[in-house]
Enzyme design. Structure first.
Site, PDB file in Angstrom:
ATOM      1  CB  SER A  13      -0.910  -0.016   1.225  1.00 19.12           C
ATOM      2  OG  SER A  13      -0.112  -0.073   2.401  1.00 19.12           O
ATOM      3  CB  VAL A  15       4.301   5.626  -4.057  1.00 20.42           C
ATOM      4  CG1 VAL A  15       5.631   4.916  -4.298  1.00 20.42           C
ATOM      5  CG2 VAL A  15       3.977   6.498  -5.244  1.00 20.42           C
ATOM      6  CE  LYS A  35       5.892  -8.095   7.197  1.00 23.96           C
ATOM      7  NZ  LYS A  35       7.250  -8.262   6.686  1.00 23.96           N
ATOM      8  CG  ASN A  42      10.705   2.349   3.534  1.00 21.88           C
ATOM      9  OD1 ASN A  42      10.452   2.412   4.742  1.00 21.88           O
ATOM     10  ND2 ASN A  42      11.744   1.705   3.057  1.00 21.88           N
ATOM     11  CG  LEU A  45       9.349   6.264   6.689  1.00 19.03           C
ATOM     12  CD1 LEU A  45      10.446   5.244   6.962  1.00 19.03           C
ATOM     13  CD2 LEU A  45       8.934   6.952   7.984  1.00 19.03           C
ATOM     14  CB  ALA A  46       9.560   9.801   0.623  1.00 27.55           C
ATOM     15  N   GLY A  48      12.567  14.163   0.832  1.00 24.72           N
ATOM     16  CA  GLY A  48      13.070  15.093  -0.184  1.00 24.72           C
ATOM     17  C   GLY A  48      12.050  15.471  -1.226  1.00 24.72           C
ATOM     18  CD  GLU A 113      16.422  15.412  -3.116  1.00 24.79           C
ATOM     19  OE1 GLU A 113      15.909  15.495  -2.005  1.00 24.79           O
ATOM     20  OE2 GLU A 113      16.228  14.443  -3.872  1.00 24.79           O
ATOM     21  CG  HIS A 227      20.722   8.740   2.547  1.00 31.55           C
ATOM     22  ND1 HIS A 227      21.316   9.846   3.102  1.00 31.55           N
ATOM     23  CD2 HIS A 227      19.777   9.204   1.699  1.00 31.55           C
ATOM     24  CE1 HIS A 227      20.736  10.936   2.616  1.00 31.55           C
ATOM     25  NE2 HIS A 227      19.793  10.573   1.765  1.00 31.55           N
ATOM     26  NE  ARG A 269      20.439   9.757  -2.022  1.00 33.29           N
ATOM     27  CZ  ARG A 269      19.144   9.529  -1.962  1.00 33.29           C
ATOM     28  NH1 ARG A 269      18.680   8.305  -2.026  1.00 33.29           N
ATOM     29  NH2 ARG A 269      18.306  10.526  -1.839  1.00 33.29           N
ATOM     30  CG  HIS A 330      18.099   5.649   1.845  1.00 35.95           C
ATOM     31  ND1 HIS A 330      17.218   6.112   2.793  1.00 35.95           N
ATOM     32  CD2 HIS A 330      17.813   6.321   0.700  1.00 35.95           C
ATOM     33  CE1 HIS A 330      16.431   7.022   2.250  1.00 35.95           C
ATOM     34  NE2 HIS A 330      16.756   7.159   0.983  1.00 35.95           N
ATOM     35  NE  ARG A 365      16.372   5.595  -4.369  1.00 27.92           N
ATOM     36  CZ  ARG A 365      15.896   6.622  -3.670  1.00 27.92           C
ATOM     37  NH1 ARG A 365      15.352   7.645  -4.290  1.00 27.92           N
ATOM     38  NH2 ARG A 365      15.970   6.624  -2.351  1.00 27.92           N
TER      39      ARG A 365
HETATM   40  C1  LIG Z   1      13.553   7.680   5.205  1.00 21.30           C
HETATM   41  C2  LIG Z   1      13.347   7.537   3.724  1.00 21.30           C
HETATM   42  C3  LIG Z   1      13.282   8.678   2.922  1.00 21.30           C
HETATM   43  C4  LIG Z   1      13.098   8.566   1.544  1.00 21.30           C
HETATM   44  N1  LIG Z   1      12.983   9.705   0.786  1.00 21.30           N
HETATM   45  C5  LIG Z   1      12.710   9.586  -0.541  1.00 21.30           C
HETATM   46  C6  LIG Z   1      12.470  10.737  -1.347  1.00 21.30           C
HETATM   47  O1  LIG Z   1      12.503  11.864  -0.863  1.00 21.30           O
HETATM   48  N2  LIG Z   1      12.207  10.555  -2.667  1.00 21.30           N
HETATM   49  C7  LIG Z   1      12.152   9.317  -3.261  1.00 21.30           C
HETATM   50  O2  LIG Z   1      11.899   9.216  -4.457  1.00 21.30           O
HETATM   51  N3  LIG Z   1      12.345   8.204  -2.502  1.00 21.30           N
HETATM   52  C8  LIG Z   1      12.613   8.315  -1.180  1.00 21.30           C
HETATM   53  N4  LIG Z   1      12.799   7.181  -0.428  1.00 21.30           N
HETATM   54  C9  LIG Z   1      12.595   5.872  -1.054  1.00 21.30           C
HETATM   55  C10 LIG Z   1      11.102   5.644  -1.258  1.00 21.30           C
HETATM   56  O3  LIG Z   1      10.391   6.185  -0.169  1.00 21.30           O
HETATM   57  C11 LIG Z   1      10.747   4.177  -1.384  1.00 21.30           C
HETATM   58  O4  LIG Z   1      11.651   3.522  -2.224  1.00 21.30           O
HETATM   59  C12 LIG Z   1       9.349   4.022  -1.994  1.00 21.30           C
HETATM   60  O5  LIG Z   1       8.431   4.766  -1.235  1.00 21.30           O
HETATM   61  C13 LIG Z   1       8.943   2.568  -2.051  1.00 21.30           C
HETATM   62  O6  LIG Z   1       7.590   2.514  -2.397  1.00 21.30           O
HETATM   63  P1  LIG Z   1       6.883   1.101  -2.545  1.00 21.30           P
HETATM   64  O7  LIG Z   1       5.464   1.382  -2.885  1.00 21.30           O
HETATM   65  O8  LIG Z   1       7.667   0.263  -3.473  1.00 21.30           O
HETATM   66  O9  LIG Z   1       7.010   0.430  -1.103  1.00 21.30           O
HETATM   67  P2  LIG Z   1       6.599   0.946   0.339  1.00 21.30           P
HETATM   68  O10 LIG Z   1       6.080   2.333   0.284  1.00 21.30           O
HETATM   69  O11 LIG Z   1       7.728   0.698   1.240  1.00 21.30           O
HETATM   70  O12 LIG Z   1       5.388  -0.015   0.713  1.00 21.30           O
HETATM   71  C14 LIG Z   1       5.608  -1.402   0.884  1.00 21.30           C
HETATM   72  C15 LIG Z   1       4.265  -2.080   1.125  1.00 21.30           C
HETATM   73  O13 LIG Z   1       4.430  -3.487   1.038  1.00 21.30           O
HETATM   74  C16 LIG Z   1       3.688  -4.115   2.070  1.00 21.30           C
HETATM   75  N5  LIG Z   1       4.242  -5.453   2.330  1.00 21.30           N
HETATM   76  C17 LIG Z   1       5.537  -5.829   2.457  1.00 21.30           C
HETATM   77  N6  LIG Z   1       5.637  -7.137   2.708  1.00 21.30           N
HETATM   78  C18 LIG Z   1       4.366  -7.613   2.769  1.00 21.30           C
HETATM   79  C19 LIG Z   1       3.782  -8.874   3.045  1.00 21.30           C
HETATM   80  N7  LIG Z   1       4.521  -9.967   3.304  1.00 21.30           N
HETATM   81  N8  LIG Z   1       2.432  -8.975   3.052  1.00 21.30           N
HETATM   82  C20 LIG Z   1       1.640  -7.903   2.810  1.00 21.30           C
HETATM   83  N9  LIG Z   1       2.130  -6.670   2.535  1.00 21.30           N
HETATM   84  C21 LIG Z   1       3.474  -6.532   2.520  1.00 21.30           C
HETATM   85  C22 LIG Z   1       3.839  -3.150   3.245  1.00 21.30           C
HETATM   86  O14 LIG Z   1       2.839  -3.396   4.216  1.00 21.30           O
HETATM   87  C23 LIG Z   1       3.681  -1.811   2.517  1.00 21.30           C
HETATM   88  O15 LIG Z   1       2.300  -1.512   2.386  1.00 21.30           O
HETATM   89  C24 LIG Z   1      12.998   7.275   0.958  1.00 21.30           C
HETATM   90  C25 LIG Z   1      13.079   6.143   1.752  1.00 21.30           C
HETATM   91  C26 LIG Z   1      13.253   6.259   3.119  1.00 21.30           C
HETATM   92  C27 LIG Z   1      13.345   5.014   3.958  1.00 21.30           C
END
Ligand SMILES: Cc1cc2nc3c(=O)[nH]c(=O)nc-3n(C[C@H](O)[C@H](O)[C@H](O)COP(=O)(O)OP(=O)(O)OC[C@H]3O[C@@H](n4cnc5c(N)ncnc54)[C@H](O)[C@@H]3O)c2cc1C
Length: 430
Positions: A13, A15, A35, A42, A45-46, A48, A113, A227, A269, A330, A365
């Site tokens: 759930s 992006v 989950k 994550n 938490l983003a 930037g 950045e 990072h 980075r 990171h 990245r």
């Molecule tokens: C502190 C921080 C700052 C960041 N800042 C930036 C930024 O400024 N700009 C940028 O582009 N990127 C940034 N990033 C990276 C970016 O945030 C992530 O790479 C991106 O949001 C990942 O998105 P996602 O949808 O792939 O996964 P996530 O947003 O991490 O979501 C993962 C989902 O998978 C689900 N899941 C996992 N395993 C299971 C399971 N077994 N069963 C059911 N559900 C499961 C979780 O519950 C969650 O809903 C940052 C990362 C961090 C940690």
């Protein structure tokens, strides 16, 4: 044990998962599972922001920045798609309600950045991700064809004749077998496997483990991003608090403990992290100093409100003193290998976001390219599913009862993923 039938099951759930769901046809029955709580991602938490080409003329420059940061190990076609389709996807995200910071003329306030040749990062103060997550969750909740199930753990996918026909989930200790015409893995990264990471602890590469079990192809799993600037905290915090790259983008300077500069802060980075590690070793100190205190205090409190408040809570006033920082895991550039439409090597199984490897990041990245990748390639997955799904039938098979607990499955997943990464030469500080 219960059986459910949907058109599309999206696991995750953040992006990538939510944007995919929102781009699926409104006549499709879509289930999104997470989950933990829906916004424990994550994405939330983003800090930037999201990179986006300023206009079509900027596309080749944005491509070159992405390739250079990635040490030219990137998939060039995927980078072309990412940069070209950045504008329409960011526009759509904003049309869904994302509030973007504006300059005095009412235009988007693009920030800079590391390793971007121009200012091309849109942001909402320094908590862009929280706003992206809220926008997407709100839209998903308003859509009648999308049902969301929190605290629902993916145990495994269901495979028949080399085709993915659904997934086995666990909710409230009850097994749910979901049969779906398409399954999208959007399970995020692997930071939870590290002691020292900026990631949510729950993200432990479950999607990768499932892929490994079913011989679904992976790619570049040794490419792990460290990072340069996480808050240095002796108290061994659960999760390392990130000091966003945009602090350096807005002029923040790095010093060693003797007050000496040692690196160009706007290098990619991996270069900055390497320089910090060397400096920490040379000075025999577990941190270096990041100073932004020379900027106007009111500006800092507004532009970096999350960082200002969190650092203050931890005893550092960023408007008056430098921040102690050190590198931390990171981001995961590798993942489940996908093509330009996010198809994995298994039929009907897609992977999007950090769990997937499109090849756009190469070996490193470029800042703020991850949220963008989550948008562009999950939209492409949704487009393909929208086109093809009417030709698919639901397949049902008998599924065995799983007797292992979630903790046992997570531990098996951990071992499988750590071993695979180490075998390919990746480093894990477990
Ligand atoms: C502190 C921080 C700052 C960041 N800042 C930036 C930024 O400024 N700009 C940028 O582009 N990127 C940034 N990033 C990276 C970016 O945030 C992530 O790479 C991106 O949001 C990942 O998105 P996602 O949808 O792939 O996964 P996530 O947003 O991490 O979501 C993962 C989902 O998978 C689900 N899941 C996992 N395993 C299971 C399971 N077994 N069963 C059911 N559900 C499961 C979780 O519950 C969650 O809903 C940052 C990362 C961090 C940690």
């Amino acid at each position: 044990m219960e059986n459910k039938y949907v058109d599309v099951l999206v696991v995750g759930s953040g992006v990538a998962g939510l944007y995919c769901a929102l781009n699926l046809r409104k006549d499709l029955d879509v289930m999104v599972v997470s989950k933990d709580k829906i916004d424990c991602t994550n994405t939330s938490l983003a800090q930037g922001g999201i990179s986006v080409a300023r206009d079509l003329e900027d596309v080749p420059f944005f491509m070159e920045d992405t390739l250079k940061a990635g040490r030219y190990k990137n998939d060039v076609q995927a980078v072309k798609v990412l940069t070209k389709e950045s504008i329409e996807n960011v526009d759509y995200l904003v049309s869904l309600g994302l509030d973007v910071d504006k300059d005095e003329n009412g235009n988007w306030d693009y920030t800079k950045e590391g390793a971007h040749c121009i200012n091309r990062i849109i942001h909402t103060q320094d908590n862009t991700g929280e706003n992206v997550e809220k926008t997407l969750v709100q839209n998903a909740l308003n859509r009648e064809n999308i049902r969301i199930s929190e605290d629902t753990f993916l145990i495994d996918i269901i495979e028949k004749n080399d085709k993915c026909i659904g997934a086995i989930l666990l909710k409230d200790k009850k097994q749910i077998n979901v049969f779906a015409k398409s399954v999208v893995l959007a399970c995020g990264g692997i930071g939870g496997l590290y002691k020292n990471s900026t990631s949510q602890r729950i993200l432990r590469g479950d999607g990768l483990a499932v892929a490994l079990r079913h011989n679904v192809e992976l790619k570049d799993i040794n490419y792990i991003q460290i990072h340069p600037t996480a808050f240095y905290d002796k108290s061994n915090d659960e999760r390392r608090f990130l000091i966003s790259e945009s602090v350096r983008g807005e002029g923040g300077k790095l010093y060693n403990v003797h007050g000496e500069r040692f690196v160009d802060e706007l290098q990619p980075r991996d270069v900055v992290s390497e320089a910090i590690f060397k400096e920490m070793k040379k000075t025999n100190t577990p941190y270096v100093l990041l100073d932004i205190s020379f900027l106007d205090a009111d500006y800092l409190k507004n532009r970096f409100s999350t960082i200002y408040n969190k650092c203050l809570e931890k005893g550092t006033d960023i408007t008056k003193e430098p921040i102690k920082v050190s590198p931390a895991q990171h981001y995961f550039m590798g993942g489940i290998k996908v093509n330009l439409n996010s198809e994995t090597s298994m039929k009907n199984l897609y992977a999007v976001g950090e769990t997937a490897c499109t090849g756009i990041h190469g070996a490193n990245r470029l800042a703020s390219n991850s949220l963008l990748e989550g948008l562009v390639f999950s939209k492409r997955a949704a487009d393909l599913i929208n086109d093809k799904i009417d030709t698919f039938n639901l397949t049902k098979v008998d599924v065995d009862k799983i007797y292992r607990s979630r903790e046992e499955i997570e531990e098996d997943n951990r071992k499988l993923v750590v071993q695979a990464i180490k075998e390919k030469g990746g480093v894990i500080d477990d």
